[in-house]
Structures are given as C-alpha cells and as structure tokens.
Design a protein around this motif. Structure first.
Motif, PDB file in Angstrom:
ATOM      1  N   ASP A  97       0.850  -1.187   0.000  1.00 62.01           N
ATOM      2  CA  ASP A  97       0.000   0.000   0.000  1.00 62.01           C
ATOM      3  C   ASP A  97       0.891   1.244   0.000  1.00 62.01           C
ATOM      4  OD1 ASP A  97      -1.626   2.252   1.156  1.00 62.01           O
ATOM      5  OD2 ASP A  97      -3.162   0.700   1.173  1.00 62.01           O
ATOM      6  N   ARG A 149       0.462   4.062   1.218  1.00 57.83           N
ATOM      7  CA  ARG A 149       0.468   4.701   2.534  1.00 57.83           C
ATOM      8  C   ARG A 149       1.511   4.054   3.444  1.00 57.83           C
ATOM      9  NH1 ARG A 149      -5.770   3.873   3.733  1.00 57.83           N
ATOM     10  NH2 ARG A 149      -5.112   1.882   2.816  1.00 57.83           N
ATOM     11  N   THR A 175       6.591   3.250  -6.661  1.00 58.75           N
ATOM     12  CA  THR A 175       5.292   3.866  -6.409  1.00 58.75           C
ATOM     13  C   THR A 175       5.044   4.946  -7.444  1.00 58.75           C
ATOM     14  OG1 THR A 175       5.766   3.565  -4.044  1.00 58.75           O
ATOM     15  CG2 THR A 175       3.796   4.813  -4.615  1.00 58.75           C
ATOM     16  N   GLU A 230       0.001   7.644  -6.956  1.00 58.88           N
ATOM     17  CA  GLU A 230      -0.205   6.869  -5.738  1.00 58.88           C
ATOM     18  C   GLU A 230       0.440   7.561  -4.537  1.00 58.88           C
ATOM     19  OE1 GLU A 230       1.281   2.976  -6.499  1.00 58.88           O
ATOM     20  OE2 GLU A 230      -0.578   2.304  -7.438  1.00 58.88           O
ATOM     21  N   ALA A 270      -1.559   8.773  -1.304  1.00 56.64           N
ATOM     22  CA  ALA A 270      -1.161   8.396   0.055  1.00 56.64           C
ATOM     23  C   ALA A 270      -0.978   9.624   0.939  1.00 56.64           C
ATOM     24  CB  ALA A 270       0.126   7.576   0.010  1.00 56.64           C
ATOM     25  N   HIS A 314      -7.097   2.066  -2.288  1.00 65.57           N
ATOM     26  CA  HIS A 314      -6.048   1.248  -1.673  1.00 65.57           C
ATOM     27  C   HIS A 314      -6.563   0.608  -0.389  1.00 65.57           C
ATOM     28  CE1 HIS A 314      -3.219   2.983  -4.503  1.00 65.57           C
ATOM     29  NE2 HIS A 314      -3.620   4.192  -4.157  1.00 65.57           N
TER      30      HIS A 314
END
Length: 265
Positions: free
Chosen positions: A20, A22, A130, A134, A138, A239
């Motif tokens: 993910d 994040r 990434t 994205e 995040a 996500h």
C-alpha cells in the motif's frame, strides 16, 4: 538518458510494488528518522543490509539506486569533508590552523556518508516502486486529519503529484536543450567559473519558457475536464491495507529494536 532518478516509476509486481502506498510512505519517513539512532559500525552495517534486502525485494537493478546517488555525490562529499575537518576529539592526525583531522572526525565523516547513501537509497526505492499519483493519494489520505485545521489537503497533494510527475520530464528536456547547445559549440564544463555560468543562461531561458507553457497547457486541460478541487470527488484507485503491509511494519519494528540494541554494543 538523464541521470536523475527522482520521480521515475518502474512498473513491476514485486513485494515492494504491491505494498500500500500509505505504508511505503510511512515506513520511508520512519526509516529516515530511525537512521539517526545509528551510532556505530554495527548499527550502520545492519541498516545497510536491511536496505539492500529491501532493494532485492523490489526486483529492481541496483544500478538504478547508484544512479540516484551520483547527482548528489558532490554535496555528500562536501558535507563529509566539513565533518572531517571541523569535528574535534580523539587522536589528532593532522592540524593546520582551524582545520584538523581527528579520529572522531573521520568516524563521523564515514557515518554521514553512509547516512546520506542509505536515505537516498530508501527514497529512490519509494519513487521507483510507487507511481506519482499513488504517492499523492497516500499523502492526501495521511493528511486528511489536517482538514479540521483548514489545511488545503487536496491542493497540497495535487501540487506534490504534479511536481513528482514533471521532474523527469524537465530533466529530459534539460538534456535535450544541452545537446542542442553542444551541437552549436557550447561547452558547459570548460573554462572559468564565469564562463560556465554564462553557458548556463542559454539553457535556463528555454527551460523556463517550456515549463511555463507546459503548466499553462496542464491548467487548460484540467479546466476543460471540469476539475474543481478534491471535494466530493470519488477515487478511481482505492487502496486497502493488507497483511503484507502489516508484515512490513513488523519488520521495521524489529529493525528498530535491533538498532537500539546495537547502539549500546
């Protein structure tokens, strides 16, 4: 090809790619904080092995990460030299006026070099695995609590995503302009400092003009598509925090515990 790696994304299906965004963003910042707890050879060796392990999990060639260090090598060496000449303590190997080379200075210089390289490697790992959108998503998700304090979260994430997206584009355009100027007889790396600065002027003007034109085209395209900020907008990519993200956090937690143990070794 340009040597700047920041902002470039290499698609893949590795363990790091599937994390993910994040969790990758949080763990990257966490690693940068944790690295300052290292204070001896053993702790830096642990961080180095862990970083190389993360690079291995990304399935990306180590050459890309080395390219990420090259543009900053002179800044790193300058900082290392300052540490060597102005850090006092331990055995004195050489001294001249305010400058001296001591045992502590050499050790601190080596640690600073390792710290810079490890931070660049981990930051490069984040951007290579990434996509810029994205990363922006995040950041937006992590900054949502700031909306209560009237912080323009959506605008900040949009600016960051656009900046990350166009860094490689601007670098590629810079390379093209430099090649065009070289074909006209301009030498960027020769002559005195004044001549080198004068040679940069023909490079900056078309670069800034192109950047402003691209920004205007982007603004027109966004307006044509009805962009009015992030309020009320849905997400095309959603996500989800999965087991591998939790496993990554556990691994970083174990790294921190081992690092704290090695600090007192």
């Amino acid at each position: 090809m340009n040597k700047i790696i920041l902002g470039r994304y290499i698609p893949g299906a590795s363990f790091v790619h599937r994390l993910d965004p994040r969790s990758k963003l949080i763990l990257s910042f966490f690693f940068i904080v944790v690295i300052f707890f290292a204070n001896n050879v053993q702790s830096y060796l642990l961080l180095g092995v862990f970083t190389l392990f993360c690079v291995y999990l990304s399935k990306i060639s180590l050459a890309f990460f080395i390219k990420g260090v090259r543009p900053l090598i002179w800044l790193i060496l300058f900082t290392v030299v300052l540490q060597i000449f102005f850090t006092r303590g331990g055995q004195v190997y050489w001294q001249f006026g305010p400058f001296s080379v001591t045992h502590f200075g050499l050790v601190n210089g080596g640690f600073v070099f390792c710290r810079f390289v490890l931070i660049i490697f981990m930051s490069t790992l984040l951007t290579l695995t990434t996509a810029p959108l994205e990363i922006a998503s995040a950041l937006e998700a992590l900054m949502l609590p700031l909306k209560k304090f009237k912080v323009p979260v959506y605008e900040i994430s949009l600016m960051i995503s656009i900046a990350l997206r166009f860094v490689p584009t601007l670098m590629d355009e810079t390379e093209k302009i430099m090649n065009a100027q070289r074909s006209r007889g301009v030498n960027f790396g020769e002559g005195s400092l004044i001549k080198q600065l004068k040679a940069v002027v023909p490079l900056l003007i078309p670069l800034f003009v192109g950047a402003f034109n691209r920004a205007e085209d982007l603004a027109t395209a966004m307006e044509a598509r009805g962009y009015r900020g992030g309020e009320g907008r849905t997400k095309y990519r959603v996500h989800f925090w999965k087991r591998r993200d939790t496993l990554s956090c556990v691994l970083f937690g174990l790294l921190t515990l081992l690092l704290l143990f090695l600090r007192n070794w």
